[in-house]
Scaffold this motif. Structure first.
Motif, short mmCIF file in Angstrom:
data_model
loop_
_atom_site.label_atom_id
_atom_site.label_comp_id
_atom_site.label_asym_id
_atom_site.label_seq_id
_atom_site.Cartn_x
_atom_site.Cartn_y
_atom_site.Cartn_z
N ALA A 75 -17.05 17.41 -6.58
CA ALA A 75 -18.01 18.53 -6.62
C ALA A 75 -19.35 18.08 -7.19
O ALA A 75 -20.41 18.58 -6.82
CB ALA A 75 -17.44 19.67 -7.45
N ARG A 76 -19.29 17.11 -8.10
CA ARG A 76 -20.55 16.60 -8.69
C ARG A 76 -21.25 15.58 -7.79
O ARG A 76 -22.29 15.06 -8.14
CB ARG A 76 -20.24 15.92 -10.02
N GLY A 77 -20.58 15.21 -6.69
CA GLY A 77 -21.19 14.25 -5.77
C GLY A 77 -20.62 12.85 -5.89
O GLY A 77 -21.15 11.90 -5.30
N GLY A 78 -19.55 12.70 -6.68
CA GLY A 78 -18.90 11.38 -6.80
C GLY A 78 -18.31 10.95 -5.46
O GLY A 78 -17.81 11.79 -4.71
N ARG A 79 -18.38 9.65 -5.15
CA ARG A 79 -17.90 9.16 -3.85
C ARG A 79 -16.71 8.23 -4.05
O ARG A 79 -16.85 7.11 -4.54
CB ARG A 79 -19.03 8.44 -3.12
N PHE A 80 -15.54 8.74 -3.67
CA PHE A 80 -14.31 7.96 -3.81
C PHE A 80 -14.10 7.06 -2.59
O PHE A 80 -14.44 7.43 -1.48
CB PHE A 80 -13.11 8.89 -3.95
N VAL A 81 -13.48 5.91 -2.85
CA VAL A 81 -13.08 5.02 -1.77
C VAL A 81 -11.57 4.85 -1.82
O VAL A 81 -10.94 5.18 -2.82
CB VAL A 81 -13.76 3.63 -1.87
N SER A 82 -11.00 4.36 -0.75
CA SER A 82 -9.56 4.06 -0.73
C SER A 82 -9.38 2.55 -0.83
O SER A 82 -10.17 1.79 -0.28
CB SER A 82 -8.94 4.58 0.57
N TYR A 83 -8.32 2.18 -1.49
CA TYR A 83 -8.04 0.76 -1.68
C TYR A 83 -6.66 0.42 -1.13
O TYR A 83 -5.69 1.13 -1.41
CB TYR A 83 -8.09 0.39 -3.17
N ILE A 84 -6.58 -0.64 -0.37
CA ILE A 84 -5.31 -1.09 0.20
C ILE A 84 -5.12 -2.56 -0.14
O ILE A 84 -5.93 -3.40 0.27
CB ILE A 84 -5.28 -0.86 1.72
N HIS A 85 -4.09 -2.84 -0.91
CA HIS A 85 -3.88 -4.24 -1.31
C HIS A 85 -3.52 -5.07 -0.09
O HIS A 85 -2.79 -4.62 0.80
CB HIS A 85 -2.75 -4.32 -2.35
N PRO A 86 -4.00 -6.32 -0.04
CA PRO A 86 -3.75 -7.15 1.16
C PRO A 86 -2.29 -7.44 1.44
O PRO A 86 -1.96 -7.80 2.57
CB PRO A 86 -4.51 -8.45 0.86
N THR A 87 -1.39 -7.27 0.48
CA THR A 87 0.03 -7.52 0.76
C THR A 87 0.74 -6.28 1.30
O THR A 87 1.93 -6.34 1.63
CB THR A 87 0.78 -8.01 -0.49
N ALA A 88 0.06 -5.14 1.33
CA ALA A 88 0.69 -3.93 1.89
C ALA A 88 0.80 -4.07 3.40
O ALA A 88 -0.04 -4.72 4.04
CB ALA A 88 -0.15 -2.70 1.54
N VAL A 89 1.85 -3.47 3.96
CA VAL A 89 2.04 -3.52 5.42
C VAL A 89 1.99 -2.09 5.94
O VAL A 89 2.79 -1.24 5.52
CB VAL A 89 3.41 -4.15 5.77
N ILE A 141 -3.26 2.05 -2.48
CA ILE A 141 -2.03 1.46 -1.94
C ILE A 141 -1.86 0.08 -2.58
O ILE A 141 -2.68 -0.82 -2.39
CB ILE A 141 -2.10 1.37 -0.41
N CYS A 142 -0.81 -0.04 -3.37
CA CYS A 142 -0.62 -1.20 -4.25
C CYS A 142 0.11 -2.34 -3.53
O CYS A 142 0.54 -2.18 -2.38
CB CYS A 142 0.18 -0.75 -5.47
N PRO A 143 0.27 -3.47 -4.23
CA PRO A 143 0.95 -4.60 -3.60
C PRO A 143 2.34 -4.24 -3.09
O PRO A 143 3.06 -3.46 -3.69
CB PRO A 143 1.05 -5.62 -4.76
N SER A 144 2.70 -4.85 -1.96
CA SER A 144 4.04 -4.78 -1.37
C SER A 144 4.47 -3.38 -0.92
O SER A 144 5.65 -3.12 -0.74
CB SER A 144 5.10 -5.33 -2.34
N VAL A 145 3.53 -2.48 -0.76
CA VAL A 145 3.86 -1.17 -0.19
C VAL A 145 4.11 -1.34 1.30
O VAL A 145 3.48 -2.18 1.96
CB VAL A 145 2.69 -0.19 -0.44
N VAL A 146 5.05 -0.55 1.85
CA VAL A 146 5.26 -0.53 3.30
C VAL A 146 5.11 0.91 3.79
O VAL A 146 5.73 1.83 3.24
CB VAL A 146 6.66 -1.07 3.67
N ILE A 147 4.28 1.10 4.81
CA ILE A 147 4.09 2.44 5.39
C ILE A 147 4.35 2.34 6.89
O ILE A 147 3.69 1.58 7.61
CB ILE A 147 2.66 2.97 5.13
N CYS A 148 5.35 3.09 7.34
CA CYS A 148 5.84 2.95 8.73
C CYS A 148 5.04 3.85 9.68
O CYS A 148 4.10 4.53 9.26
CB CYS A 148 7.33 3.27 8.77
N CYS A 149 5.47 3.86 10.94
CA CYS A 149 4.66 4.49 11.98
C CYS A 149 4.55 6.00 11.81
O CYS A 149 5.46 6.66 11.32
CB CYS A 149 5.22 4.15 13.36
N ASN A 150 3.40 6.49 12.24
CA ASN A 150 3.12 7.93 12.26
C ASN A 150 3.26 8.60 10.89
O ASN A 150 3.72 9.72 10.78
CB ASN A 150 4.03 8.63 13.28
#
Ligand SMILES: CC(C)(COP(=O)(O)OP(=O)(O)OC[C@H]1O[C@@H](n2cnc3c(N)ncnc32)[C@H](O)[C@@H]1OP(=O)(O)O)[C@@H](O)C(=O)NCCC(=O)NCCS
Length: 261
Positions: A124-138, A151-160
């Protein structure tokens, strides 16, 4: 590298999630959106998890811009006192923060209610958030990722799978096919969301919690560490055990047992 897809074509990858277009994704050490315009990276929350986010991102943050500044926002000015090498990185209270155009924020608060309240305040104050995905996540190629996600190291997120805004998937967490993880949910390390699960807004899963397929977990409910949820979960309840039961039922069982004894 596993996360090439984020570094090359994030618009296509996240095309169905319009809100992500105004964000920066960091993965494989590269920021895809105008990295040189980022003047300061701020980690929101300087507790244990904030320091973890710092440890994973620092090298990437430096690679992402021309010597960007990095700091922590936290309402507790003493939170980094025990960490002399980090203490100087505390830049101010969340409540006092006034966004600068070159700032980008990484959300590092684990508690869903606190996280969503802070996110709302800062946005609401105008802060701009970004998303972070660790390179070991799949991540499957059709996963949708919201704003302010970590999204931290070794996370797995499947289809859809769809992740809302300000979701935290901690180390080794899994989201199975066709699942929906609502805004502000926190999945602790190695939490296991199987297929076709719905976690509504603000759900907290403890370490190694397991949610069986097609289960719907109501908003702001909590699942204890190591618990296995086998039935639908109402909003704002706490579930624990194997199989998981509502904590108030467990306590009732205890009382009944005491009376019986
Ligand atoms: C679900 C949870 C948040 C509830 O916290 P809480 O409301 O503060 O509840 P308490 O810790 O006071 O525990 C209440 C009761 O449940 C029991 N309990 C706590 N966690 C449990 C679990 N995972 N499985 C079974 N029983 C559990 C406690 O022993 C306590 O029993 P008692 O009333 O007989 O003493 C917490 O128990 C939990 O599991 N947190 C996850 C921690 C975690 O994984 N953090 C990730 C850090 S990265």
């Amino acid at each position: 590298m596993t996360m090439q897809i984020f570094t090359g074509d994030v618009e296509r990858f996240c095309g169905q999630q319009a809100s992500i277009r105004s964000s920066t994704i960091l993965g494989s050490g590269v920021a895809v959106r105008s990295p040189t315009t980022v003047e300061r990276w701020l980690i929101v929350g300087a507790g244990g998890f904030g320091r973890e986010v710092y440890s994973w991102t620092l090298g990437q943050l430096h690679a992402a811009g021309t010597n960007p500044r990095v700091g922590f926002l936290d309402d507790d000015a003493t939170v980094l006192d025990k960490f002399p090498e980090l203490k100087r990185l505390w830049v101010g209270r969340i409540s006092d923060y006034e966004p600068q155009s070159g700032d980008r924020l990484l959300m590092a608060i684990g508690d869903p209610s606190a996280k969503l309240a802070v996110a709302e305040q800062l946005t609401a104050r105008g802060g701009r958030f970004v998303s972070y995905i660790h390179p070991t996540a799949v991540l499957a190629s059709d996963v949708q990722v919201g704003v302010g996600v970590i999204i931290c190291p070794s996370v797995v997120i499947c289809c859809n799978v769809r992740l809302g805004d300000f979701v935290l998937m901690n180390v080794g967490a899994l989201a199975g096919h066709d699942s929906m993880i609502g805004d502000g949910c926190t999945l602790s390390p190695h939490a296991d969301v199987t297929g076709q699960v719905v976690l509504e807004r603000g759900v907290f899963l403890g370490c190694r919690a397991v949610i069986l397929p097609k289960i719907h977990v109501g908003e702001f409910s909590r699942v204890g560490a190591g618990s296995v949820v086998i039935s639908q979960v109402k909003p704002r309840v706490t579930m624990m055990g194997v199989p998981a039961k509502r904590i108030d039922w467990l306590q009732k069982d205890d009382d009944e047992q005491l009376q019986a004894g």
